[in-house]
Design a protein around this motif. Structure first.
Motif, short mmCIF file in Angstrom:
data_model
loop_
_atom_site.label_atom_id
_atom_site.label_comp_id
_atom_site.label_asym_id
_atom_site.label_seq_id
_atom_site.Cartn_x
_atom_site.Cartn_y
_atom_site.Cartn_z
N VAL A 173 0.84 -1.20 0.00
CA VAL A 173 0.00 0.00 0.00
C VAL A 173 0.88 1.26 0.00
O VAL A 173 0.55 2.27 -0.63
CB VAL A 173 -0.96 -0.03 1.21
N LEU A 174 2.03 1.15 0.68
CA LEU A 174 2.94 2.31 0.71
C LEU A 174 3.37 2.71 -0.70
O LEU A 174 3.45 3.89 -1.02
CB LEU A 174 4.19 2.00 1.55
N GLN A 175 3.63 1.70 -1.55
CA GLN A 175 4.03 1.98 -2.94
C GLN A 175 2.91 2.71 -3.67
O GLN A 175 3.15 3.68 -4.39
CB GLN A 175 4.30 0.67 -3.70
N ILE A 176 1.68 2.23 -3.46
CA ILE A 176 0.53 2.86 -4.12
C ILE A 176 0.40 4.31 -3.64
O ILE A 176 0.19 5.23 -4.44
CB ILE A 176 -0.79 2.10 -3.82
N ARG A 177 0.58 4.52 -2.32
CA ARG A 177 0.42 5.88 -1.78
C ARG A 177 1.47 6.83 -2.36
O ARG A 177 1.18 8.00 -2.60
CB ARG A 177 0.47 5.85 -0.26
N GLN A 178 2.69 6.31 -2.61
CA GLN A 178 3.71 7.17 -3.24
C GLN A 178 3.26 7.54 -4.65
O GLN A 178 3.40 8.68 -5.09
CB GLN A 178 5.07 6.46 -3.32
N ARG A 179 2.71 6.56 -5.37
CA ARG A 179 2.30 6.82 -6.76
C ARG A 179 1.12 7.81 -6.79
O ARG A 179 1.10 8.73 -7.62
CB ARG A 179 1.91 5.50 -7.43
N VAL A 180 0.19 7.62 -5.87
CA VAL A 180 -0.96 8.53 -5.80
C VAL A 180 -0.47 9.96 -5.50
O VAL A 180 -0.94 10.94 -6.09
CB VAL A 180 -1.97 8.06 -4.72
N PHE A 181 0.53 10.07 -4.61
CA PHE A 181 1.08 11.40 -4.31
C PHE A 181 1.66 12.03 -5.58
O PHE A 181 1.39 13.19 -5.90
CB PHE A 181 2.15 11.32 -3.21
N ASP A 182 2.46 11.22 -6.32
CA ASP A 182 3.09 11.77 -7.53
C ASP A 182 2.04 12.18 -8.56
O ASP A 182 2.17 13.23 -9.19
CB ASP A 182 4.04 10.72 -8.16
N GLU A 183 0.99 11.36 -8.69
CA GLU A 183 0.00 11.65 -9.74
C GLU A 183 -0.99 12.75 -9.34
O GLU A 183 -1.34 13.58 -10.17
CB GLU A 183 -0.79 10.37 -10.07
N GLU A 184 -1.43 12.73 -8.08
CA GLU A 184 -2.52 13.64 -7.69
C GLU A 184 -2.04 14.90 -6.95
O GLU A 184 -2.62 15.97 -7.13
CB GLU A 184 -3.52 12.91 -6.76
N THR A 185 -1.03 14.74 -6.10
CA THR A 185 -0.68 15.86 -5.22
C THR A 185 0.48 16.69 -5.73
O THR A 185 0.50 17.91 -5.53
CB THR A 185 -0.43 15.36 -3.77
N VAL A 186 1.44 16.06 -6.44
CA VAL A 186 2.54 16.86 -7.01
C VAL A 186 1.98 17.99 -7.89
O VAL A 186 2.43 19.14 -7.78
CB VAL A 186 3.58 15.97 -7.74
N PRO A 187 0.94 17.75 -8.72
CA PRO A 187 0.39 18.87 -9.49
C PRO A 187 -0.15 20.01 -8.61
O PRO A 187 -0.10 21.18 -9.00
CB PRO A 187 -0.74 18.23 -10.30
N VAL A 188 -0.65 19.67 -7.42
CA VAL A 188 -1.16 20.71 -6.51
C VAL A 188 0.02 21.54 -5.99
O VAL A 188 -0.02 22.78 -5.97
CB VAL A 188 -1.92 20.09 -5.32
N VAL A 189 1.10 20.84 -5.59
CA VAL A 189 2.30 21.54 -5.10
C VAL A 189 2.84 22.45 -6.21
O VAL A 189 3.15 23.62 -5.96
CB VAL A 189 3.39 20.53 -4.66
N GLU A 190 2.88 21.93 -7.43
CA GLU A 190 3.41 22.73 -8.55
C GLU A 190 2.51 23.92 -8.84
O GLU A 190 2.99 24.99 -9.21
CB GLU A 190 3.61 21.85 -9.79
N HIS A 191 1.21 23.73 -8.66
CA HIS A 191 0.26 24.85 -8.85
C HIS A 191 0.61 26.00 -7.91
O HIS A 191 0.71 27.16 -8.34
CB HIS A 191 -1.17 24.33 -8.58
N TYR A 192 0.82 25.68 -6.63
CA TYR A 192 1.12 26.76 -5.67
C TYR A 192 2.54 27.30 -5.86
O TYR A 192 2.78 28.49 -5.70
CB TYR A 192 0.90 26.28 -4.23
N ARG A 193 3.47 26.42 -6.23
CA ARG A 193 4.85 26.87 -6.46
C ARG A 193 4.86 27.94 -7.56
O ARG A 193 5.57 28.92 -7.49
CB ARG A 193 5.74 25.68 -6.88
N LYS A 194 4.00 27.71 -8.57
CA LYS A 194 3.99 28.60 -9.72
C LYS A 194 3.11 29.85 -9.49
O LYS A 194 3.49 30.95 -9.87
CB LYS A 194 3.43 27.80 -10.91
N ASN A 195 1.96 29.63 -8.84
CA ASN A 195 0.98 30.73 -8.77
C ASN A 195 1.01 31.56 -7.49
O ASN A 195 0.36 32.60 -7.43
CB ASN A 195 -0.44 30.18 -9.00
N THR A 196 1.70 31.06 -6.47
CA THR A 196 1.80 31.86 -5.23
C THR A 196 3.27 31.91 -4.83
O THR A 196 3.63 31.56 -3.70
CB THR A 196 0.96 31.25 -4.07
N VAL A 197 4.09 32.40 -5.75
CA VAL A 197 5.55 32.38 -5.57
C VAL A 197 5.97 33.04 -4.26
O VAL A 197 6.81 32.51 -3.53
CB VAL A 197 6.23 33.11 -6.76
#
Ligand code: AMP
Length: 231
Positions: A173-197
């Motif tokens: 399950v840990l492997q799945i959770r890492q993949r889910v983070f990369d697919e779903e949450t990394v885009p959220v982090v990148e959104h704020y990195r870019k739009n709320t510098v």
């Protein structure tokens, strides 16, 4: 807001195993943040056996995310959580679909997020660390057998209950959770990195727990380890 005023409303990001939850607890204790933890709200619903808990249980056990609608429901069910002038969001928003939910809560309740903090750790390091994690089944306190051990064996410091591994800390399950983070949450982090510098900070999560804590405190304009007063 002047740049030396401590941040009041903070969103923390970090992949499973980054130490985010333990860091959030320490920040809450030391600096008076009220923690907003959707994962804990869902686990409480599962313990209570209510409708939200029944919908969330198997998804959490499989390492998948619950729907954005369910997250909005759990947050709306707990309006008192937001009656604090220092909030720390731990685990929300986790998908791009949840970004407007945070905006909606912020405008309905009347707060502004002044820092987005990303704790950055490689997936390999995160996996290594997660095997040491334990939680209290009664009060939800989290421990780490190496980085943040309980005072006595595998029992909770608060209530003496036997600590457990979370069901979603099973190695597969840990492997799945890492993949889910990369697919779903990394885009959220990148959104704020870019739009709320100006409000975004990243912290090297590969350091020791205490060093990461200090780096986050610095990113939030807080004095290390002291209960700083609200200004
Ligand atoms: P956490 O304690 O934050 O690691 O959350 C544990 C689990 O609860 C996650 O793996 C998800 O299944 C679920 N969860 C928590 N927060 C969210 C969220 N914001 N969106 C979707 N699922 C969530």
């Amino acid at each position: 807001m002047s740049s030396d005023r401590p941040s009041r409303h903070v969103v923390m990001f970090g992949r499973p195993g980054s130490g985010k939850s333990s860091l959030a607890e320490r920040l809450g204790d030391a600096h008076g943040f009220r923690l907003v933890r959707t994962g804990e709200m869902l686990r409480a619903a599962i313990r209570a056996g209510d409708a939200i808990g029944r919908q969330a249980e198997s998804l959490i056990a499989q390492g998948r995310l619950v729907s954005d609608e369910l997250i909005y429901q759990v947050l709306s069910n707990e309006p008192t959580v937001f009656q604090s002038d220092r909030l720390l969001f731990d685990g929300f928003p986790r998908t791009l679909g949840q970004v407007p939910l945070l905006d909606r809560l912020a405008s309905e309740i009347g707060f502004t997020i002044d820092r987005y903090v990303s704790i950055e750790v490689s997936a390999e390091e995160a996996l290594r660390r997660m095997t040491g994690r334990r939680v209290c089944p009664q009060c939800g306190a989290t421990y780490h057998m190496v980085n943040r051990p309980p005072k006595r064996d595998e029992t909770c410091d608060m209530d003496g209950a036997d600590l457990r591994r979370r069901a979603d800390d099973d190695p597969e399950v840990l492997q799945i959770r890492q993949r889910v983070f990369d697919e779903e949450t990394v885009p959220v982090v990148e959104h704020y990195r870019k739009n709320t510098v100006d409000r975004f900070r990243s912290v090297d999560g590969g350091q020791s727990f205490e060093q990461v804590l200090k780096a986050i405190e610095a990113a939030l304009g807080l004095e290390p380890g002291t209960a700083s007063k609200l200004m």
